[in-house]
Write a protein that holds these residues in place. Structure first.
Motif, PDB file in Angstrom:
ATOM      1  N   GLY A 243      12.291 -24.691  25.098  1.00 47.64           N
ATOM      2  CA  GLY A 243      10.978 -25.275  25.339  1.00 47.64           C
ATOM      3  C   GLY A 243      10.041 -24.247  25.937  1.00 47.64           C
ATOM      4  O   GLY A 243       9.618 -23.293  25.275  1.00 47.64           O
ATOM      5  N   ARG A 244       9.725 -24.393  27.255  1.00 49.15           N
ATOM      6  CA  ARG A 244       8.833 -23.431  27.912  1.00 49.15           C
ATOM      7  C   ARG A 244       9.438 -22.025  27.910  1.00 49.15           C
ATOM      8  O   ARG A 244       8.734 -21.033  27.941  1.00 49.15           O
ATOM      9  N   ALA A 245      10.771 -21.950  27.889  1.00 52.14           N
ATOM     10  CA  ALA A 245      11.421 -20.632  27.858  1.00 52.14           C
ATOM     11  C   ALA A 245      10.934 -19.820  26.663  1.00 52.14           C
ATOM     12  O   ALA A 245      10.540 -18.657  26.804  1.00 52.14           O
ATOM     13  N   GLN A 246      10.943 -20.426  25.474  1.00 54.17           N
ATOM     14  CA  GLN A 246      10.516 -19.715  24.268  1.00 54.17           C
ATOM     15  C   GLN A 246       9.019 -19.370  24.334  1.00 54.17           C
ATOM     16  O   GLN A 246       8.606 -18.278  23.941  1.00 54.17           O
ATOM     17  N   GLU A 247       8.226 -20.289  24.868  1.00 56.20           N
ATOM     18  CA  GLU A 247       6.786 -20.066  24.979  1.00 56.20           C
ATOM     19  C   GLU A 247       6.494 -18.845  25.862  1.00 56.20           C
ATOM     20  O   GLU A 247       5.725 -17.951  25.491  1.00 56.20           O
ATOM     21  N   LEU A 248       7.133 -18.791  27.027  1.00 53.11           N
ATOM     22  CA  LEU A 248       6.879 -17.697  27.962  1.00 53.11           C
ATOM     23  C   LEU A 248       7.517 -16.393  27.494  1.00 53.11           C
ATOM     24  O   LEU A 248       6.988 -15.303  27.766  1.00 53.11           O
ATOM     25  N   CYS A 249       8.639 -16.488  26.787  1.00 47.54           N
ATOM     26  CA  CYS A 249       9.266 -15.275  26.246  1.00 47.54           C
ATOM     27  C   CYS A 249       8.371 -14.620  25.195  1.00 47.54           C
ATOM     28  O   CYS A 249       8.237 -13.390  25.148  1.00 47.54           O
ATOM     29  N   ILE A 250       7.746 -15.422  24.333  1.00 46.99           N
ATOM     30  CA  ILE A 250       6.812 -14.896  23.332  1.00 46.99           C
ATOM     31  C   ILE A 250       5.651 -14.189  24.035  1.00 46.99           C
ATOM     32  O   ILE A 250       5.219 -13.092  23.653  1.00 46.99           O
ATOM     33  N   LEU A 251       5.145 -14.803  25.109  1.00 48.39           N
ATOM     34  CA  LEU A 251       4.008 -14.253  25.856  1.00 48.39           C
ATOM     35  C   LEU A 251       4.363 -12.918  26.510  1.00 48.39           C
ATOM     36  O   LEU A 251       3.637 -11.930  26.347  1.00 48.39           O
ATOM     37  N   ILE A 252       5.472 -12.868  27.232  1.00 48.05           N
ATOM     38  CA  ILE A 252       5.820 -11.656  27.976  1.00 48.05           C
ATOM     39  C   ILE A 252       6.309 -10.549  27.044  1.00 48.05           C
ATOM     40  O   ILE A 252       6.104  -9.364  27.298  1.00 48.05           O
ATOM     41  N   GLU A 253       6.938 -10.919  25.936  1.00 36.53           N
ATOM     42  CA  GLU A 253       7.391  -9.937  24.942  1.00 36.53           C
ATOM     43  C   GLU A 253       6.205  -9.158  24.380  1.00 36.53           C
ATOM     44  O   GLU A 253       6.233  -7.923  24.286  1.00 36.53           O
TER      45      GLU A 253
END
Length: 494
Positions: A243-253
């Motif tokens: 959920g939010r993990a994937q969203e924030l991982c895309i952002l920080i990546e």
């Protein structure tokens, strides 16, 4: 017809979502979740409400609808089916069915294998409960039994989340589960047609919040993380595995890529590869940008984010860790927090809602000494940030949902009482529709207007028209004739 709604969980509370609705001679359960703030029998909904008079659970419940895979909405399914004894139909979307057992087993391992809790479901019970699930597709109308029909709509929030419309005869209810009215980096916004239900049951997690723009929140998040690691600190970001993990991982990546940073980023959960495979299978549930670029590059294959190993927590130097669970109530996130909390150079960023009773909630309240149990205390000296990336609708989004489907009545669940009360006043003043927010175990009864279809004969209609043309009766008299006629029909129908 009367519609009865009673929360068995999530009534003036966030956790163990479970709403029982009764109308048209049918009983439908909406979600079957677990409360993360309790470690005893209170973690599950109060199913004794249904069985207290010796009622058979399968005679009392016609179907169970699961809105999405978060444990506060699905975590009690194995308990309800294998321990309480429910054997009826369960409906959820395909992504929810794929992800739900993974999260259930992950939590079971923490709860039973590591903490030794009793009166909890087993791994086999999880498998057996999933065999009872029937998949429902978006915009598919499914006839459950007799005239009970359900339909699923896109909810955003997490992969596979849906809104449900439940229809019996001419009456209908919409249940939102959790939803997001704002599209993000990997999911679209919730949507439902203007179905004008008798009742809308909506979550109210952020009932008094209007968030700043997504772009501003993202910039603030990246700035906080960047500044901390440049000063040699470690950043802990508690998230749920999907959920939010994937969203924030895309952002920080993408930020690490642009800035050419070499500081390590880790993801704690062992489900990273499984999550990637699930997103690949259900790519049609993501937003248009992810789907369009999927052939060239899978956005969930990260170059800078590596799997976590527990001994990394003691490594010197800066790093960023995404660790589950998201409320710091158990598992890797709590274990790492214990080690990093005493150092003021470090930082914890809580990107979502934390239920009362969890360590995350105490951290947000500003507690400097947190008791984990009788033997363990944590000295909290690190920097604490609460940057809401939670994929719930805010106050504006809740109003948008009400405007979108135009209900006759609104029920608030999955929120805090005072916040519900405030938003209820706003809605009743501005939109002029009744709003209820019952506590757990309290029934709300809504009486709907009875629609009686009347086919007037052509002769009757023509008689009124002729009488009016010939001016043999006044308009008031013609209206009186019609009123008497309709009242006689109503008496006959009772």
């Amino acid at each position: 017809m009367s519609i009865k709604i009673v929360p068995l969980g999530a009534g003036q509370d966030v956790g163990r979502s479970c709403i029982l609705i009764s109308f048209g001679g049918k009983n439908i359960m909406l979600d079957c979740g677990m409360h993360m703030g309790y470690n005893d029998e209170r973690r599950f909904p109060d199913f004794s409400y249904i069985t207290k008079n010796g009622n058979n659970i399968n005679e009392m419940i016609d179907c169970l609808l699961i809105s999405h895979f978060h444990l506060d909405h699905c975590g009690a399914i194995p308990y309800f089916t294998e321990m309480v004894g429910y054997d009826g139909p369960i409906y959820m979307t395909a992504p929810t069915k794929a992800i739900c057992p993974l999260l259930l087993e992950d939590f079971r391992k923490i709860t039973v294998d590591k903490r030794g809790d009793s009166n909890f479901f087993t791994a086999q019970m999880i498998k057996d409960s999933m065999k009872k699930v029937t998949i429902i597709n978006l915009h598919e109308s499914v006839k459950v039994c007799d005239d009970l029909e359900i339909k699923a709509y896109y909810a955003g929030h997490v992969l596979g989340a849906c809104l449900f419309k439940i229809t019996i005869g001419s009456n209908s209810i919409v249940y939102t589960g959790d939803y997001n009215m704002t599209p993000d980096r990997h999911l679209g916004a919730a949507w439902i047609d203007k179905c004008k239900p008798d009742v809308l049951i909506t979550e109210t997690t952020y009932a008094t919040v209007i968030r700043e723009s997504k772009r501003t929140r993202e910039q603030t998040f990246l700035k906080k993380v960047h500044n901390c690691v440049l000063e040699g600190g470690k950043v802990l970001i508690p998230v749920f595995a999907l959920g939010r993990a994937q969203e924030l991982c895309i952002l920080i990546e993408s930020f690490w890529e642009r800035m050419g940073l070499k500081i390590p980023i880790y993801f704690s959960t062992g489900m990273t590869s499984k999550a990637n495979n699930i997103y690949k299978v259900f790519i049609n549930w993501t937003n248009e940008k992810i789907k369009k670029n999927f052939v060239e590059r899978n956005m969930f294959d990260f170059n800078h984010i590596k799997p976590w190993d527990s001994h990394y927590a003691d490594n010197p130097g800066p790093m960023v860790l995404f660790a589950s669970p998201g409320m710091l109530h158990a598992g890797t996130s709590l274990n790492v927090f214990k080690k990093w909390a005493p150092d003021p150079k470090n930082m914890v960023i809580l990107p979502g809602y934390c239920v009362a009773g969890t360590v995350g909630n105490k951290v947000l309240a500003g507690d400097k000494i947190i008791e984990i149990d009788r033997f363990n205390k944590i000295n909290v000296n690190l920097k604490v940030e609460n940057l809401s990336f939670s994929a719930h609708a805010d106050a504006k989004g809740i109003m948008q949902m009400i405007g979108m489907c135009e209900p006759k009545n609104v029920i608030f669940v999955h929120g805090e009482k005072e916040k519900m009360k405030y938003l209820a006043r706003q809605i009743e003043d501005e939109i002029k529709i009744p709003v209820y927010y019952p506590p757990n175990g309290k029934t709300v009864t809504i009486n709907t207007k009875r629609n009686i279809k009347v086919d007037l004969s052509v002769d009757f209609e023509n008689s009124i028209i002729i009488l009016r043309r010939e001016k043999r009766i006044k308009m008031e008299q013609a209206t009186k004739v019609l009123r008497i006629f309709f009242l006689s029909l109503l008496r006959m129908s009772r």
